[in-house]
Design a protein around this motif. Structure first.
Motif, short mmCIF file in Angstrom:
data_model
loop_
_atom_site.label_atom_id
_atom_site.label_comp_id
_atom_site.label_asym_id
_atom_site.label_seq_id
_atom_site.Cartn_x
_atom_site.Cartn_y
_atom_site.Cartn_z
N SER A 41 68.51 35.47 36.04
CA SER A 41 68.79 35.63 34.62
C SER A 41 70.29 35.70 34.34
O SER A 41 70.73 35.52 33.21
N GLY A 42 71.05 35.97 35.40
CA GLY A 42 72.49 36.14 35.23
C GLY A 42 72.88 37.53 34.76
O GLY A 42 74.05 37.79 34.50
N ARG A 43 71.89 38.41 34.66
CA ARG A 43 72.13 39.79 34.23
C ARG A 43 71.56 40.73 35.28
O ARG A 43 70.41 40.58 35.71
N ASP A 44 72.35 41.71 35.65
CA ASP A 44 71.94 42.62 36.73
C ASP A 44 71.18 43.81 36.19
O ASP A 44 71.64 44.50 35.28
N VAL A 45 70.01 44.06 36.76
CA VAL A 45 69.15 45.14 36.28
C VAL A 45 69.84 46.49 36.38
O VAL A 45 69.68 47.34 35.49
N TYR A 46 70.63 46.70 37.41
CA TYR A 46 71.22 48.02 37.58
C TYR A 46 72.40 48.24 36.64
O TYR A 46 72.70 49.39 36.27
N SER A 47 73.05 47.18 36.23
CA SER A 47 74.04 47.31 35.15
C SER A 47 73.33 47.70 33.86
O SER A 47 73.80 48.57 33.12
N ALA A 78 71.96 53.75 47.50
CA ALA A 78 73.20 54.13 46.81
C ALA A 78 73.09 53.88 45.31
O ALA A 78 73.58 54.67 44.50
N ILE A 79 72.43 52.78 44.93
CA ILE A 79 72.25 52.48 43.51
C ILE A 79 71.38 53.55 42.85
O ILE A 79 71.72 54.09 41.79
N ALA A 80 70.25 53.85 43.47
CA ALA A 80 69.35 54.86 42.90
C ALA A 80 70.03 56.21 42.82
O ALA A 80 69.88 56.96 41.83
N ASN A 81 70.78 56.55 43.85
CA ASN A 81 71.49 57.83 43.87
C ASN A 81 72.54 57.89 42.76
O ASN A 81 72.71 58.91 42.09
N SER A 82 73.24 56.78 42.54
CA SER A 82 74.25 56.73 41.48
C SER A 82 73.62 56.90 40.11
O SER A 82 74.14 57.63 39.25
N LEU A 83 72.51 56.23 39.87
CA LEU A 83 71.81 56.38 38.60
C LEU A 83 71.34 57.82 38.40
O LEU A 83 71.38 58.35 37.28
N ARG A 124 64.46 58.81 52.83
CA ARG A 124 65.23 59.72 53.68
C ARG A 124 66.69 59.79 53.23
O ARG A 124 67.29 60.86 53.18
N LEU A 125 67.25 58.65 52.87
CA LEU A 125 68.66 58.62 52.48
C LEU A 125 68.91 59.43 51.21
O LEU A 125 69.89 60.18 51.13
N VAL A 126 68.05 59.27 50.20
CA VAL A 126 68.28 60.02 48.95
C VAL A 126 67.94 61.50 49.12
O VAL A 126 68.30 62.32 48.26
N ALA A 127 67.28 61.85 50.23
CA ALA A 127 66.99 63.26 50.54
C ALA A 127 68.04 63.86 51.46
O ALA A 127 67.83 64.95 52.01
N ASP A 128 69.17 63.15 51.66
CA ASP A 128 70.28 63.63 52.48
C ASP A 128 69.90 63.70 53.95
O ASP A 128 70.33 64.61 54.68
N GLU A 129 69.09 62.74 54.39
CA GLU A 129 68.69 62.67 55.79
C GLU A 129 69.15 61.36 56.40
O GLU A 129 69.45 60.39 55.69
N LYS A 130 69.19 61.30 57.71
CA LYS A 130 69.49 60.06 58.42
C LYS A 130 68.28 59.14 58.38
O LYS A 130 67.14 59.59 58.35
N ALA A 131 68.54 57.84 58.37
CA ALA A 131 67.47 56.85 58.36
C ALA A 131 67.83 55.73 59.32
O ALA A 131 69.00 55.56 59.70
N THR A 132 66.83 54.96 59.70
CA THR A 132 67.04 53.85 60.62
C THR A 132 66.51 52.57 59.99
O THR A 132 65.36 52.52 59.53
N VAL A 133 67.36 51.54 59.95
CA VAL A 133 66.98 50.23 59.44
C VAL A 133 67.41 49.18 60.46
O VAL A 133 68.58 49.13 60.86
N ASP A 134 66.47 48.37 60.89
CA ASP A 134 66.74 47.34 61.91
C ASP A 134 67.40 47.93 63.14
O ASP A 134 68.32 47.34 63.74
N HIS A 136 69.38 50.43 63.33
CA HIS A 136 70.70 51.01 63.09
C HIS A 136 70.56 52.29 62.28
O HIS A 136 69.91 52.30 61.23
N GLU A 137 71.19 53.36 62.73
CA GLU A 137 71.11 54.64 62.02
C GLU A 137 72.15 54.69 60.91
O GLU A 137 73.32 54.33 61.11
N ILE A 138 71.72 55.12 59.73
CA ILE A 138 72.61 55.19 58.57
C ILE A 138 72.41 56.52 57.84
O ILE A 138 71.36 57.17 57.97
N LYS A 139 73.42 56.90 57.05
CA LYS A 139 73.34 58.11 56.24
C LYS A 139 74.31 57.97 55.07
O LYS A 139 75.35 57.32 55.20
N MET A 140 73.98 58.55 53.94
CA MET A 140 74.88 58.55 52.78
C MET A 140 75.70 59.82 52.76
O MET A 140 75.21 60.90 53.12
#
Length: 330
Positions: A41-47, A78-83, A124-134, A136-140
């Motif tokens: 659509s050329g318009r970003d839902v999160y904007s 990160a998007i959901a957390n920012s909103l 897990r990420l939005v609950a301030d926990e570590k998570a694994t994707v592919d 790889h361990e990640i955390k916010m």
């Protein structure tokens, strides 16, 4: 409100205009707004949701829906957390394998295993926990309180079970007939039980297709095509026909919708959603609450591929003037 009602709003206007329309949804009394995530659509839902979050004070806001094919789980978290920082307690993230957005991007739909990993990681990420994707361990570094709810949008039985297994809630497309709703819920319960979760802990939003207009035109929708290769009843998923079968309506996937008789169109419409005048739609929702304990619905205004970006102005007016006041009275 006896039944909470949200509504689908497409990115069909420049974002400042779209924001004003979403504000009008809040003023009309809706509980929430879901904006679809269509990159083409050329318009970003999160904007759009960011502008809406800043301009409203009560609406629940979420994409309807986003996918994990074109966005990495860390990006979505990160998007959901920012909103959630902008609109605390008013944000959901709804996830699905993808339809038009991934199709337009030339990518295949996400696999269930990929979606399950992504939903688990984002929760897990939005609950301030570590998570694994592919692997790889990640955390916010920063997380909002309360955390946004992470929902799965589901139509077929396997996706409903996935929602029961891994998500905070399910946005469920199963029609409005009590037998259809119960058949779909049984799969959510099965998934929750398989994961050792309490089924009642999985929140539910029931997608309700709508055509709030006189009966003779509203019921014509089930006799149409969404686009030349897809009957209206097969959109967005052929799983619609499974839940109609649970309601006693056996319709083949390759059906010709134009062949439905007037009586068949009436029966299908009554089982599938809200197809009729505003007064009828209000009473039908109260009936669904009584029959099936329906407490939270998402209006999905009927459209074709060509009209999918039209704003649901008539639906908002009907809700403001008739449906909302009737639901408020109980």
């Amino acid at each position: 409100m006896t039944v909470k009602v949200d509504i689908r709003v497409p990115v069909g206007r420049p974002l400042p205009e779209l924001t004003k329309f979403i504000v009008s949804c809040e003023e009309a009394g809706f509980n929430g707004v879901g904006v679809h995530d269509h990159h083409h659509s050329g318009r970003d839902v999160y904007s759009a949701l960011t502008l809406a979050a800043a301009a409203t004070s009560k609406l629940e806001l979420y994409p309807a829906t986003t996918n994990t094919v074109t966005r990495h789980p860390l990006v979505l978290a990160a998007i959901a957390n920012s909103l959630a920082e902008i609109a605390p307690g008013r944000v959901l993230l709804t996830l699905a394998p993808g339809f038009l957005s991934v199709e337009k991007a030339g990518r295949p739909q996400g696999q269930r295993a990929q979606l399950a990993e992504a939903v688990t990681a984002i929760r897990r990420l939005v609950a301030d926990e570590k998570a694994t994707v592919d692997g790889h361990e990640i955390k916010m570094n920063n997380v909002a309180k309360p955390a946004p709810g992470i929902f799965v949008l589901a139509a077929g039985p396997k996706m409903l079970e996935l929602a029961g297994e891994v998500a905070d809630g399910v946005v469920m497309l199963a029609g409005l007939h009590p037998d259809s709703i119960e058949a779909a819920r049984s799969h959510v319960r099965a998934g929750a039980q398989r994961a050792g979760r309490a089924p009642e802990s999985v929140q539910e939003i029931l997608i309700v297709p709508t055509a709030i207009e006189p009966f003779d035109t509203a019921r014509e929708w089930v006799r149409r095509y969404f686009r030349p290769d897809k009957p209206f009843l097969n959109y967005p998923s052929v799983a619609n026909l499974r839940w109609l079968r649970a309601a006693g309506l056996d319709i083949p996937a390759d059906h010709d919708p134009t062949a439905f008789t007037t009586d068949e169109a009436k029966r299908i419409s009554e089982a599938f959603g809200l197809f009729g005048p505003a007064e009828y739609c209000a009473e039908r929702l109260l009936q669904a609450k009584e029959e099936s304990g329906v407490e939270h619905v998402f209006f999905f205004p009927s459209h074709t591929a060509e009209s999918g970006y039209d704003l649901p102005e008539a639906d908002v007016t009907a809700f403001k003037n008739v449906i909302g006041p009737r639901l408020a009275r109980g």
